[in-house]
Design an enzyme around this catalytic site. Sequence first.
Site, mmCIF file in Angstrom:
data_model
loop_
_atom_site.group_PDB
_atom_site.id
_atom_site.type_symbol
_atom_site.label_atom_id
_atom_site.label_comp_id
_atom_site.label_asym_id
_atom_site.label_seq_id
_atom_site.Cartn_x
_atom_site.Cartn_y
_atom_site.Cartn_z
ATOM 1 N N ASP A 1 0.853 -1.181 0.000
ATOM 2 C CA ASP A 1 0.000 0.000 0.000
ATOM 3 C C ASP A 1 0.896 1.240 0.000
ATOM 4 O OD1 ASP A 1 -2.369 1.630 0.485
ATOM 5 O OD2 ASP A 1 -1.673 1.766 2.556
ATOM 6 N N ASP B 1 -0.340 5.042 0.813
ATOM 7 C CA ASP B 1 -0.658 6.060 1.814
ATOM 8 C C ASP B 1 -0.581 5.496 3.227
ATOM 9 O OD1 ASP B 1 -1.765 8.527 0.184
ATOM 10 O OD2 ASP B 1 -2.586 6.732 -0.752
#
EC number: 3.1.3.3
Length: 308
Positions: free
Chosen positions: A93, A95
């Site tokens: 991922d 963010d």
Amino acid sequence: MTSDFVPCVATFIAPDANTELLPTLRAAQSLLPKAGAPTWLDPERAADIFFEADLNDLASLRDTLMSRRSRDAGIDIVVQPSGGRRKRLFLADMDSTMIGQECIDELADFAGLKPRVSAITERAMRGELAFEPALRERVSLLKGLPLGVVDEVIGTRITMTPGGTALVRTMQAHGAYCCLVSGGFTLFTSPIAARIGFDEHRGNILLSENGQLSGEVAEPILGRAAKLQTLVELRDRFGLAPHETLAVGDGANDLAMIGEAGLGVAFRAKPAVAAAAAAQIDHNDLTALLFAQGYPRSSFAPEGQTAA
């Protein structure tokens, strides 16, 4: 060793050299079945203890090891089978995982809407809101922002999570393929993936008109299902077994890929994600994922440099 028991390893990772690991290691040796002596991955920060256990007992053993002493000392502990620790596919991922911010929240700040958008982001990442409609709602609030704001956010607001470049480039040096897969936007994933060194990146596409954000995102939206699909697709492309994969994230839309990966890691994650993941890193930087794979500190690629 009975047929129900397999070789396993518990990896103990301290955030800095000032954290005393030995008391935790000694306690672990008394708790783990057929535990060996510690094997140091970093004389100041990380060590393995190999043991034998039924795979069905690993979760409870991890919970037992995560005593109050370990939590108070800021020690992360990863418990897993010792075979196949080094992974050949890594999905991450972006963010609040590979970077320290939520990009959409930083964009919203330029529109004077950060508190409103951040509240929606937080609820979506906790799993309280469905990801796709929550993203559409937040993007609609950005309508009219000039595209140039993206470059300003990247240049002035975005920070790389420590250890990310070493993680990616060390794994690549040992044959792994690394993909940044984000529910954020390709306007961010492209430069951030290039900076860290990922082999590819995937994200959502922000639509624009006349140099301004239109308030819309291209469909279909890359969310929880698409992250899982990416893991399966790349695993199949490279002919890998499920146990040869590693995924890391912090939010509810990462849960499916974390659950499918051979080693799924919740990184400084929301409570529901941390509870569901096989491993969680709360106190260390991203090099903890290298220690979890059995890499000694001496083999790490330097931050910002390509591994030899």
